[in-house]
Design a protein around this motif. Structure first.
Motif, PDB file in Angstrom:
ATOM      1  N   ASP A   1      37.920  31.703  41.043  1.00  0.00           N
ATOM      2  CA  ASP A   1      39.128  31.974  40.263  1.00  0.00           C
ATOM      3  C   ASP A   1      39.781  30.644  39.908  1.00  0.00           C
ATOM      4  O   ASP A   1      39.085  29.620  39.840  1.00  0.00           O
ATOM      5  CB  ASP A   1      40.075  32.914  41.028  1.00  0.00           C
ATOM      6  CG  ASP A   1      40.333  32.463  42.467  1.00  0.00           C
ATOM      7  OD1 ASP A   1      40.361  31.239  42.710  1.00  0.00           O
ATOM      8  OD2 ASP A   1      40.491  33.327  43.350  1.00  0.00           O
ATOM      9  N   SER A   2      41.101  30.624  39.717  1.00  0.00           N
ATOM     10  CA  SER A   2      41.757  29.399  39.256  1.00  0.00           C
ATOM     11  C   SER A   2      41.855  28.320  40.330  1.00  0.00           C
ATOM     12  O   SER A   2      42.168  27.170  40.016  1.00  0.00           O
ATOM     13  CB  SER A   2      43.162  29.723  38.734  1.00  0.00           C
ATOM     14  OG  SER A   2      43.965  30.267  39.767  1.00  0.00           O
TER      15      SER A   2
ATOM     16  N   CYS B   1      37.322  28.271  46.623  1.00  0.00           N
ATOM     17  CA  CYS B   1      37.787  29.182  47.664  1.00  0.00           C
ATOM     18  C   CYS B   1      36.847  29.150  48.869  1.00  0.00           C
ATOM     19  O   CYS B   1      37.212  29.632  49.946  1.00  0.00           O
ATOM     20  CB  CYS B   1      37.911  30.605  47.139  1.00  0.00           C
ATOM     21  SG  CYS B   1      36.367  31.271  46.511  1.00  0.00           S
TER      22      CYS B   1
ATOM     23  N   ARG C   1      33.626  28.180  43.550  1.00  0.00           N
ATOM     24  CA  ARG C   1      34.813  28.665  42.853  1.00  0.00           C
ATOM     25  C   ARG C   1      34.640  30.117  42.416  1.00  0.00           C
ATOM     26  O   ARG C   1      33.559  30.535  42.010  1.00  0.00           O
ATOM     27  CB  ARG C   1      35.057  27.772  41.638  1.00  0.00           C
ATOM     28  CG  ARG C   1      36.299  28.082  40.846  1.00  0.00           C
ATOM     29  CD  ARG C   1      36.467  27.100  39.699  1.00  0.00           C
ATOM     30  NE  ARG C   1      37.604  27.480  38.865  1.00  0.00           N
ATOM     31  CZ  ARG C   1      37.603  27.447  37.538  1.00  0.00           C
ATOM     32  NH1 ARG C   1      36.537  27.034  36.873  1.00  0.00           N
ATOM     33  NH2 ARG C   1      38.675  27.817  36.859  1.00  0.00           N
TER      34      ARG C   1
ATOM     35  N   GLU D   1      35.920  43.378  38.823  1.00  0.00           N
ATOM     36  CA  GLU D   1      36.684  43.950  37.718  1.00  0.00           C
ATOM     37  C   GLU D   1      36.634  45.466  37.654  1.00  0.00           C
ATOM     38  O   GLU D   1      37.595  46.113  37.235  1.00  0.00           O
ATOM     39  CB  GLU D   1      36.185  43.357  36.397  1.00  0.00           C
ATOM     40  CG  GLU D   1      37.058  43.662  35.213  1.00  0.00           C
ATOM     41  CD  GLU D   1      36.660  42.853  33.989  1.00  0.00           C
ATOM     42  OE1 GLU D   1      37.340  43.012  32.957  1.00  0.00           O
ATOM     43  OE2 GLU D   1      35.698  42.071  34.062  1.00  0.00           O
TER      44      GLU D   1
ATOM     45  N   THR E   1      36.730  38.669  40.006  1.00  0.00           N
ATOM     46  CA  THR E   1      38.002  38.274  39.402  1.00  0.00           C
ATOM     47  C   THR E   1      38.786  37.309  40.278  1.00  0.00           C
ATOM     48  O   THR E   1      39.562  36.505  39.759  1.00  0.00           O
ATOM     49  CB  THR E   1      38.888  39.497  39.125  1.00  0.00           C
ATOM     50  OG1 THR E   1      39.141  40.193  40.350  1.00  0.00           O
ATOM     51  CG2 THR E   1      38.213  40.447  38.137  1.00  0.00           C
ATOM     52  N   GLU E   2      38.619  37.387  41.614  1.00  0.00           N
ATOM     53  CA  GLU E   2      39.377  36.493  42.492  1.00  0.00           C
ATOM     54  C   GLU E   2      38.888  36.597  43.934  1.00  0.00           C
ATOM     55  O   GLU E   2      38.214  37.554  44.318  1.00  0.00           O
ATOM     56  CB  GLU E   2      40.868  36.820  42.455  1.00  0.00           C
ATOM     57  CG  GLU E   2      41.205  38.197  42.981  1.00  0.00           C
ATOM     58  CD  GLU E   2      42.697  38.479  42.980  1.00  0.00           C
ATOM     59  OE1 GLU E   2      43.488  37.521  43.006  1.00  0.00           O
ATOM     60  OE2 GLU E   2      43.066  39.663  42.969  1.00  0.00           O
TER      61      GLU E   2
END
Length: 302
Positions: free
Chosen positions: A46-47, A51, A44, A202, A137-138
């Motif tokens: 991010d939300s 991924c 993982r 970031e 961050t993602e």
């Protein structure tokens, strides 16, 4: 026209699951989900529930996932692809559970890359428990290989809502499905494969801190730090186990006025066309499609 709403995940086959997971957590910094499925590690950033899924077995990329709006959109996509001549397979309930989605379909693009379209990808609200402070961050984008990037663009633009943001000659096509400069890229390569998987960080400081971190641990830096003139992103590519290339980047361009944007073409042999800072440039490693892909029926071109 099939509307992709986002990128979803990458599934990668690994012969040595323990080593691949150790690198993805200890080096890349991703969170490893708890024991959820034998032989599969969900990671993982991010939300999304995950991924990246590392699947024990034959080494090589297994699939790249994209989200559509809902079940109706998935059914419409299935019908459209079948009408265009693609062999589409609907995933089983167990397979969907492994992907943490409600439903999905799979098919091969004209070059042999396995693509999966999913609906209702699982979201997790708690903060990511990163294995190290890389500043992620993602999940930012993914990059596939194809022998002809112009033909690849015709596929993605002809069947999906992908628009070209910029060309790097005949070497790469950078495409967007939302305001981000590119969520999907296709690089010229001899066969199907995953060129790299990108994570946004970031700050520019995170890129350089990771550069030092990776060098101290003798991780192979493939390219960077540098800055891409197309997306303006500061980048760092590095090689993980089993030919899997990761990228950190910061500062990606957003194209807010979609109608006004005109794609540009960059000569890959021109100094500064890949790295504005004029650092060493090389083609990063591709994780080729898993050999089990050779057992699939040959994809039908539309």
């Amino acid at each position: 026209m099939i509307t992709l709403t986002d990128i979803a995940y990458v599934r990668s086959g690994v012969a040595d699951l323990r080593t691949a997971v150790d690198f993805a957590t200890r080096i890349v910094g991703l969170e490893l989900a708890g024991e959820t499925e034998p032989g599969v590690a969900h990671l993982r950033a991010d939300s999304r529930h995950h991924c990246l899924a590392l699947v024990e077995g034959v080494s090589g990329v297994l699939a790249s996932g994209f989200t559509v709006a809902d079940t109706d959109a998935l059914e419409a996509a299935e019908n459209e692809l079948e009408h265009a001549g693609f062999a589409v397979r609907r995933g089983s309930r167990q397979e969907a559970r492994s992907r943490r989605v409600a439903e999905f379909i799979g098919f091969d693009d004209p070059f042999g890359n396995r693509i999966e379209l999913v609906s209702q990808q699982e979201t997790i609200t708690r903060p990511v428990a990163f294995a190290r402070p890389a500043g992620i961050t993602e999940f930012g984008h993914l990059c596939l290989d194809a022998p002809d990037v112009h033909e690849a663009y015709r596929f993605w633009n002809g069947h999906f809502n992908a628009r070209v943001s910029d060309w790097i000659g005949d070497a790469a096509c950078l495409m967007r499905i939302d305001p981000v400069h590119h969520k999907l890229a296709v690089f010229q390569g001899e066969s199907a494969g995953l060129c790299h998987m990108n994570f946004q960080v970031e700050s520019i400081d995170d890129v350089f801190r990771s550069w030092h971190f990776l060098r101290e641990r003798e991780v192979q830096i493939e390219m960077g730090p540098g800055r891409h003139p197309q997306s303006t992103a500061v980048f760092l590519y590095f090689l993980g186990p089993e030919g899997f290339t990761y990228e950190y980047s910061f500062g990606v361009r957003r194209i807010e006025d979609d109608a006004a944007w005109r794609p540009r073409t960059f000569d890959p042999d021109e100094p500064g066309s890949i790295d504005m800072w004029l650092g060493p440039v090389k083609r990063v490693s591709t994780q080729h499609a898993a050999s089990m892909a050779g057992t699939r029926p040959a994809p039908t071109r539309s």
